[in-house]
Write a protein that holds these residues in place. Structure first.
Motif, PDB file in Angstrom:
ATOM      1  N   VAL A  60       0.157 -10.158  10.817  1.00  0.00           N
ATOM      2  CA  VAL A  60       0.433  -8.738  11.047  1.00  0.00           C
ATOM      3  C   VAL A  60      -0.871  -7.955  11.176  1.00  0.00           C
ATOM      4  N   VAL A  61      -0.734  -6.758  11.702  1.00  0.00           N
ATOM      5  CA  VAL A  61      -1.847  -5.819  11.790  1.00  0.00           C
ATOM      6  C   VAL A  61      -1.509  -4.643  10.875  1.00  0.00           C
ATOM      7  N   ILE A  62      -2.390  -4.364   9.948  1.00  0.00           N
ATOM      8  CA  ILE A  62      -2.245  -3.194   9.091  1.00  0.00           C
ATOM      9  C   ILE A  62      -3.071  -2.098   9.745  1.00  0.00           C
ATOM     10  N   VAL A  63      -2.405  -1.030  10.171  1.00  0.00           N
ATOM     11  CA  VAL A  63      -3.092   0.083  10.812  1.00  0.00           C
ATOM     12  C   VAL A  63      -3.501   1.054   9.716  1.00  0.00           C
ATOM     13  N   LEU A  64      -4.808   1.310   9.650  1.00  0.00           N
ATOM     14  CA  LEU A  64      -5.383   2.136   8.592  1.00  0.00           C
ATOM     15  C   LEU A  64      -5.925   3.435   9.160  1.00  0.00           C
ATOM     16  N   ASN A  65      -5.941   4.441   8.333  1.00  0.00           N
ATOM     17  CA  ASN A  65      -6.598   5.691   8.663  1.00  0.00           C
ATOM     18  C   ASN A  65      -7.738   5.831   7.660  1.00  0.00           C
ATOM     19  N   VAL A  66      -8.948   5.439   8.088  1.00  0.00           N
ATOM     20  CA  VAL A  66     -10.119   5.453   7.204  1.00  0.00           C
ATOM     21  C   VAL A  66     -11.305   6.074   7.925  1.00  0.00           C
ATOM     22  N   CYS A  67     -12.118   6.754   7.171  1.00  0.00           N
ATOM     23  CA  CYS A  67     -13.346   7.359   7.712  1.00  0.00           C
ATOM     24  C   CYS A  67     -13.030   8.241   8.923  1.00  0.00           C
ATOM     25  N   GLY A  68     -11.878   8.880   8.936  1.00  0.00           N
ATOM     26  CA  GLY A  68     -11.513   9.748  10.047  1.00  0.00           C
ATOM     27  C   GLY A  68     -11.150   9.011  11.319  1.00  0.00           C
ATOM     28  N   ARG A  69     -10.945   7.696  11.231  1.00  0.00           N
ATOM     29  CA  ARG A  69     -10.596   6.883  12.408  1.00  0.00           C
ATOM     30  C   ARG A  69      -9.379   6.037  12.107  1.00  0.00           C
ATOM     31  N   VAL A  70      -8.745   5.594  13.170  1.00  0.00           N
ATOM     32  CA  VAL A  70      -7.621   4.663  13.048  1.00  0.00           C
ATOM     33  C   VAL A  70      -8.136   3.289  13.429  1.00  0.00           C
ATOM     34  N   VAL A  71      -7.941   2.320  12.531  1.00  0.00           N
ATOM     35  CA  VAL A  71      -8.434   0.951  12.717  1.00  0.00           C
ATOM     36  C   VAL A  71      -7.325  -0.006  12.302  1.00  0.00           C
ATOM     37  N   GLY A  72      -7.175  -1.101  13.035  1.00  0.00           N
ATOM     38  CA  GLY A  72      -6.203  -2.120  12.669  1.00  0.00           C
ATOM     39  C   GLY A  72      -6.905  -3.346  12.121  1.00  0.00           C
ATOM     40  N   ILE A  73      -6.351  -3.922  11.047  1.00  0.00           N
ATOM     41  CA  ILE A  73      -6.918  -5.158  10.499  1.00  0.00           C
ATOM     42  C   ILE A  73      -5.851  -6.246  10.553  1.00  0.00           C
ATOM     43  N   VAL A  74      -6.253  -7.430  11.009  1.00  0.00           N
ATOM     44  CA  VAL A  74      -5.352  -8.579  11.112  1.00  0.00           C
ATOM     45  C   VAL A  74      -5.416  -9.354   9.812  1.00  0.00           C
ATOM     46  N   VAL A  75      -4.236  -9.625   9.231  1.00  0.00           N
ATOM     47  CA  VAL A  75      -4.140 -10.418   8.005  1.00  0.00           C
ATOM     48  C   VAL A  75      -3.060 -11.478   8.196  1.00  0.00           C
ATOM     49  N   ASP A  76      -3.054 -12.480   7.324  1.00  0.00           N
ATOM     50  CA  ASP A  76      -2.073 -13.560   7.440  1.00  0.00           C
ATOM     51  C   ASP A  76      -0.650 -13.070   7.200  1.00  0.00           C
ATOM     52  N   SER A  77      -0.453 -12.235   6.185  1.00  0.00           N
ATOM     53  CA  SER A  77       0.875 -11.693   5.893  1.00  0.00           C
ATOM     54  C   SER A  77       0.745 -10.535   4.921  1.00  0.00           C
ATOM     55  N   VAL A  78       1.745  -9.676   4.914  1.00  0.00           N
ATOM     56  CA  VAL A  78       1.820  -8.583   3.952  1.00  0.00           C
ATOM     57  C   VAL A  78       2.817  -9.000   2.891  1.00  0.00           C
ATOM     58  N   SER A  79       2.456  -8.796   1.634  1.00  0.00           N
ATOM     59  CA  SER A  79       3.346  -9.199   0.544  1.00  0.00           C
ATOM     60  C   SER A  79       4.267  -8.063   0.133  1.00  0.00           C
ATOM     61  N   ASP A  80       3.715  -7.046  -0.530  1.00  0.00           N
ATOM     62  CA  ASP A  80       4.529  -5.926  -0.992  1.00  0.00           C
ATOM     63  C   ASP A  80       3.639  -4.780  -1.436  1.00  0.00           C
ATOM     64  N   VAL A  81       4.271  -3.742  -1.966  1.00  0.00           N
ATOM     65  CA  VAL A  81       3.544  -2.622  -2.534  1.00  0.00           C
ATOM     66  C   VAL A  81       3.688  -2.723  -4.042  1.00  0.00           C
ATOM     67  N   LEU A  82       2.556  -2.734  -4.729  1.00  0.00           N
ATOM     68  CA  LEU A  82       2.558  -2.854  -6.187  1.00  0.00           C
ATOM     69  C   LEU A  82       1.948  -1.622  -6.811  1.00  0.00           C
ATOM     70  N   GLU A  83       2.495  -1.230  -7.933  1.00  0.00           N
ATOM     71  CA  GLU A  83       1.924  -0.149  -8.715  1.00  0.00           C
ATOM     72  C   GLU A  83       1.222  -0.776  -9.908  1.00  0.00           C
ATOM     73  N   LEU A  84      -0.065  -0.491 -10.050  1.00  0.00           N
ATOM     74  CA  LEU A  84      -0.841  -1.051 -11.143  1.00  0.00           C
ATOM     75  C   LEU A  84      -1.289   0.062 -12.078  1.00  0.00           C
ATOM     76  N   ALA A  85      -1.051  -0.144 -13.352  1.00  0.00           N
ATOM     77  CA  ALA A  85      -1.554   0.785 -14.358  1.00  0.00           C
ATOM     78  C   ALA A  85      -3.064   0.605 -14.460  1.00  0.00           C
ATOM     79  N   ALA A  86      -3.743   1.635 -14.907  1.00  0.00           N
ATOM     80  CA  ALA A  86      -5.204   1.581 -15.006  1.00  0.00           C
ATOM     81  C   ALA A  86      -5.674   0.418 -15.869  1.00  0.00           C
ATOM     82  N   ASP A  87      -4.933   0.084 -16.929  1.00  0.00           N
ATOM     83  CA  ASP A  87      -5.367  -1.006 -17.809  1.00  0.00           C
ATOM     84  C   ASP A  87      -5.117  -2.390 -17.210  1.00  0.00           C
ATOM     85  N   ALA A  88      -4.398  -2.480 -16.083  1.00  0.00           N
ATOM     86  CA  ALA A  88      -4.179  -3.763 -15.401  1.00  0.00           C
ATOM     87  C   ALA A  88      -5.258  -4.038 -14.366  1.00  0.00           C
TER      88      ALA A  88
END
Length: 169
Positions: free
Chosen positions: A96-124
């Motif tokens: 997949v391609v993850i389309v990012l909005n970084v540094c005021g630009r739109v950039v796509g990054i190719v990765v093997d797969s997307v897993s999920d969205v995780l919420e991490l507490a600061a102590d984790a």
């Protein structure tokens, strides 16, 4: 708002209540795989996730810059993160391609797969290891621990904006 309506997603730092009733800050990360490693990046940098389609090559571009795609009128450079991180990768149905909005630009990054969205507490989230100059950890903001899983948290804005990437002036 009724319980059946969707509540808007909070900003990058959300307030969660722990079992003791105390408040702790947490952050959400989009997790993805490159080879056998699992990475995470700030969900607020993600614009969208798309299936991989072959981009238009650009002459004299580094090997990790696969080319550009036209995304609803915006020309988006596509960077293969697998090649950028020194891994090999094949293009298959999970790529997949993850389309990012970084540094005021739109950039796509190719990765093997997307897993999920995780919420991490600061102590984790633990600080990245100090290994000296042997390994480049400039763009690793920390390591997240989820059960037995270890998640490498990336500073994607710093990575894409660095001169090494060559995408941002």
């Amino acid at each position: 708002m009724s319980s059946t309506e969707l509540a808007p997603v909070a900003a990058q730092t959300a307030l969660t209540v722990t079992a003791e009733g105390a408040h702790s800050s947490s952050r959400q990360f989009l997790t993805f795989r490159i080879a056998a490693e699992e990475y995470g990046l700030d969900i607020l940098k993600v614009q969208e996730i798309r299936s991989y389609e072959a981009p238009t090559r650009i002459a004299n571009a580094p090997a990790f810059v696969k080319g550009v795609v036209n995304l609803r009128g915006v020309i988006v450079p596509i960077v293969d993160m697998r090649l950028r991180l020194g891994c090999e990768g094949e293009y298959n149905a999970f790529t997949v391609v993850i389309v990012l909005n970084v540094c005021g630009r739109v950039v796509g990054i190719v990765v093997d797969s997307v897993s999920d969205v995780l919420e991490l507490a600061a102590d984790a989230i633990k600080a990245p290891p100090e290994v000296g100059a042997a390994i480049d950890t400039r763009f690793v903001t920390g390591l997240g621990k989820i059960g037995e899983r270890m998640l490498i948290l990336l500073d994607i804005e710093g990575m894409v904006g660095s001169p090494d990437f060559g995408l941002i002036d």
